[in-house]
Design a protein around this motif. Sequence first.
Motif, PDB file in Angstrom:
ATOM      1  N   LYS A  19       0.867  -1.184   0.000  1.00  0.00           N
ATOM      2  CA  LYS A  19       0.000   0.000   0.000  1.00  0.00           C
ATOM      3  C   LYS A  19       0.902   1.231   0.000  1.00  0.00           C
ATOM      4  N   VAL A  20       0.670   2.121  -0.947  1.00  0.00           N
ATOM      5  CA  VAL A  20       1.467   3.344  -1.089  1.00  0.00           C
ATOM      6  C   VAL A  20       0.611   4.547  -0.712  1.00  0.00           C
ATOM      7  N   LEU A  21       1.185   5.496   0.002  1.00  0.00           N
ATOM      8  CA  LEU A  21       0.538   6.771   0.287  1.00  0.00           C
ATOM      9  C   LEU A  21       1.117   7.814  -0.656  1.00  0.00           C
ATOM     10  N   SER A  22       0.272   8.345  -1.540  1.00  0.00           N
ATOM     11  CA  SER A  22       0.745   9.307  -2.531  1.00  0.00           C
ATOM     12  C   SER A  22       1.117  10.634  -1.875  1.00  0.00           C
ATOM     13  N   GLU A  23       1.933  11.386  -2.572  1.00  0.00           N
ATOM     14  CA  GLU A  23       2.162  12.772  -2.202  1.00  0.00           C
ATOM     15  C   GLU A  23       0.884  13.585  -2.456  1.00  0.00           C
ATOM     16  N   GLU A  42      -4.402   6.633  -1.221  1.00  0.00           N
ATOM     17  CA  GLU A  42      -3.924   5.259  -1.084  1.00  0.00           C
ATOM     18  C   GLU A  42      -3.998   4.533  -2.427  1.00  0.00           C
ATOM     19  N   VAL A  43      -2.846   4.049  -2.888  1.00  0.00           N
ATOM     20  CA  VAL A  43      -2.765   3.364  -4.178  1.00  0.00           C
ATOM     21  C   VAL A  43      -1.979   2.067  -4.006  1.00  0.00           C
ATOM     22  N   PRO A  44      -2.185   1.114  -4.906  1.00  0.00           N
ATOM     23  CA  PRO A  44      -1.466  -0.160  -4.796  1.00  0.00           C
ATOM     24  C   PRO A  44      -0.088  -0.097  -5.432  1.00  0.00           C
ATOM     25  N   LEU A  45       0.731  -1.030  -5.039  1.00  0.00           N
ATOM     26  CA  LEU A  45       2.016  -1.270  -5.694  1.00  0.00           C
ATOM     27  C   LEU A  45       2.236  -2.772  -5.742  1.00  0.00           C
ATOM     28  N   PHE A  46       2.384  -3.310  -6.941  1.00  0.00           N
ATOM     29  CA  PHE A  46       2.713  -4.712  -7.147  1.00  0.00           C
ATOM     30  C   PHE A  46       4.092  -4.771  -7.790  1.00  0.00           C
ATOM     31  N   GLY A  78       4.868 -11.587  -1.304  1.00  0.00           N
ATOM     32  CA  GLY A  78       3.923 -11.556  -0.197  1.00  0.00           C
ATOM     33  C   GLY A  78       3.187 -10.244  -0.120  1.00  0.00           C
ATOM     34  N   ILE A  79       2.359 -10.109   0.909  1.00  0.00           N
ATOM     35  CA  ILE A  79       1.582  -8.900   1.153  1.00  0.00           C
ATOM     36  C   ILE A  79       2.208  -8.136   2.312  1.00  0.00           C
ATOM     37  N   TYR A  80       2.539  -6.885   2.063  1.00  0.00           N
ATOM     38  CA  TYR A  80       3.152  -6.025   3.077  1.00  0.00           C
ATOM     39  C   TYR A  80       2.161  -4.929   3.451  1.00  0.00           C
TER      40      TYR A  80
END
Length: 275
Positions: A40-44, A225-229, A238-240
Motif C-alpha cells: 500500500k502506497v501513500l501518494s504525495e 492510497e494506491v497499490p504497488l505490485f 507476499g503482502i506487506y
Amino acid sequence: MSTNQKLIFIMIDGLRYDTAVDNMGYLHHLVEKGRASRYKVLSEVPAMSRPLYEVLLTGTPPYKNGITSNHIVRLSKEESIFHLTKKNGLKNATASYHWVSELYNSAPFNPMKDRIQLNQDKPIQNGIFYWEDHYPDNHLFADANYLRVNHNPDFLYIHSMNVDDDGHRFTADSAGYRNRVIAVDTMLATILPDWLDEEYQIVITADHGMNSDGQHGGTTPADREVPLFIMSSKLEPGIYEEEIPQLQIAPMVCRLLNIDPSDAMQTLKFPGLKK
C-alpha cells in the motif's frame, strides 16, 4: 525468477488501493502463488496527475520540483529515471499520456509532431504518446509492446489512462469504475505471462486514487492510497501492510535496474527487499 535487470513499469492512472485489492484477481493470483509482492502506497499531495507523474519518475516532492498542479506545462528541472537510464548506458522507452513528454522531452506537446518520438539524444529515447483520456488501454499496451519488441528497452514505462477516465465519468463508487479496473487486470493477465517468461521485472502502481465524487486531489485515503505490485527476484513475495511513501518508488526502480538513484531521491527503506 531471473536476476535480469530489465524492467517494465506500468502506471495505472487513478487506481485506488481498495478497488485494486477487491477487483484485480490476476495480480492477486501472482501474489498468492509467490510470484509478486503487494504494497500500500501513500501518494504525495496534491493528489493530482502531473505532480505525481513527476514524483514517480524523479522521486522528488512537489514543493521541491515545482510541479504543483496539472496546469504547469514545462520541462522538469529534476533528474528522472529516463535521464538516469540514459546516463548509465541503458535504453528507455515509454507509451504514455502526453504530459510525460512535456515533463521530460519537450513542452508544449504538439500532437501533429510529437506523437512518435525516436531520438536517442532526448531523455526519453523512444516514445509513443497519446492525448485523449479515453485512448483505449488495449491500443496503449500494443504501442508499448511494439516499443519493447522493436527497441528492446531496459526500462519501459507504460501509462494507462482509462481507469482515471471512467472514475471521473462515473465516480469511484460505480460499476463503471470497478469494471474498468477488472478490464485492466484481465488485459494484464493476457500480457504479463509473456513478459514474465521473458524475465522482465514488473512494477505496477498508480499516481493517485479516486473519490466518490469522481475526483481526486485531496488528503483522504480514497485520494491518496494506491497499490504497488512488484514482480522481481530482488524482493520477497507476499503482502506487506506497512504503508510505503510514494517517494520511495523511484529509488526502488533504480535498485531494480541496478543503477544509482539521483542525489535528490530518498534513501531506500523498503520492506521485503533482499540483501
